[in-house]
Write a protein that holds these residues in place. Structure first.
Motif: not given
Length: 156
Positions: A86-107
Motif C-alpha cells: 500500500t502507500n503506507l508500506d512505501r514510506v518504510i525505509g525512506m528518509s524523512a525530515r523532522v518538522t516538529e520535535d519527536v518526543d514520545n513522553e510528550r506524545a
C-alpha cells in the motif's frame, strides 16, 4: 444399507458445514469423498472381498486423497497470494525530515516524507529535534516510528 446412506449424508453435511465456517479449504476434499462414498452406497458397489461397507470406506479414502492431491497446490497458490504493498508500506525505509520535535513522553512529533506530513514517534524513545534527518523504521497505526539517520546533520 439405509444406515450407510444416512451416515454418508451426515458426513456430507458435516464436512460442508465445516468448510463454510472455516476460512481455509480444510474439508472440501472429504466432502467430495463422502459424496463418492454415498454414490457407491446407493449403487451397492462391492470390490472383491471388501463388501459394500469396505468399498464405501475405500472410495471415501481414495476420492478424498485424490481431490486433495489434485487441488491443494492450486488452492495454495490462490490462497497465499503475496500482499499488495500500500502507500503506507512505501514510506518504510525512506528518509524523512523532522518538522516538529519527536518526543514520545510528550506524545508529539511530526516528519515530512514522500510529500506528506506524518505523526511520528521515536523508535528508541530518544528525543529527536526538528530539522533532523531520520529513517522510517515501521508504522504503528497512523504513526511512523523513526530513528536517527546515518546522516544526522540537520536539513535546512
Amino acid at each position: 444399507m439405509d444406515f450407510m446412506i444416512w451416515l454418508w449424508l451426515g458426513a456430507i453435511v458435516l464436512f460442508g458445514v465445516a468448510e463454510l465456517i472455516t476460512e481455509g479449504m480444510v474439508s472440501i476434499w472429504f466432502l467430495a469423498g463422502a459424496a463418492a462414498a454415498l454414490f457407491s452406497c446407493i449403487a451397492n458397489l462391492s470390490l472383491g472381498g471388501l463388501g459394500t461397507t469396505g468399498t464405501q470406506v475405500l472410495v471415501f479414502a481414495v476420492v478424498s486423497a485424490a481431490a486433495l492431491a489434485a487441488s491443494r497446490p492450486l488452492v495454495r497458490r490462490f490462497m497465499n497470494r503475496p500482499g499488495v504493498p500500500t502507500n503506507l508500506d512505501r514510506v518504510i525505509g525512506m528518509s524523512a525530515r523532522v518538522t516538529e520535535d519527536v518526543d514520545n513522553e510528550r506524545a508529539s512529533g511530526a516528519v515530512y516524507v514522500d510529500g506528506k506530513t506524518w505523526t511520528a514517534r521515536s523508535a528508541d524513545g530518544s528525543v529527536i529535534p526538528a530539522g533532523t534527518q531520520v529513517d522510517v523504521q515501521r508504522i504503528e497505526g497512523v504513526k511512523l516510528l523513526v530513528h536517527l539517520s546515518e546522516r544526522t546533520e540537520a536539513v535546512k
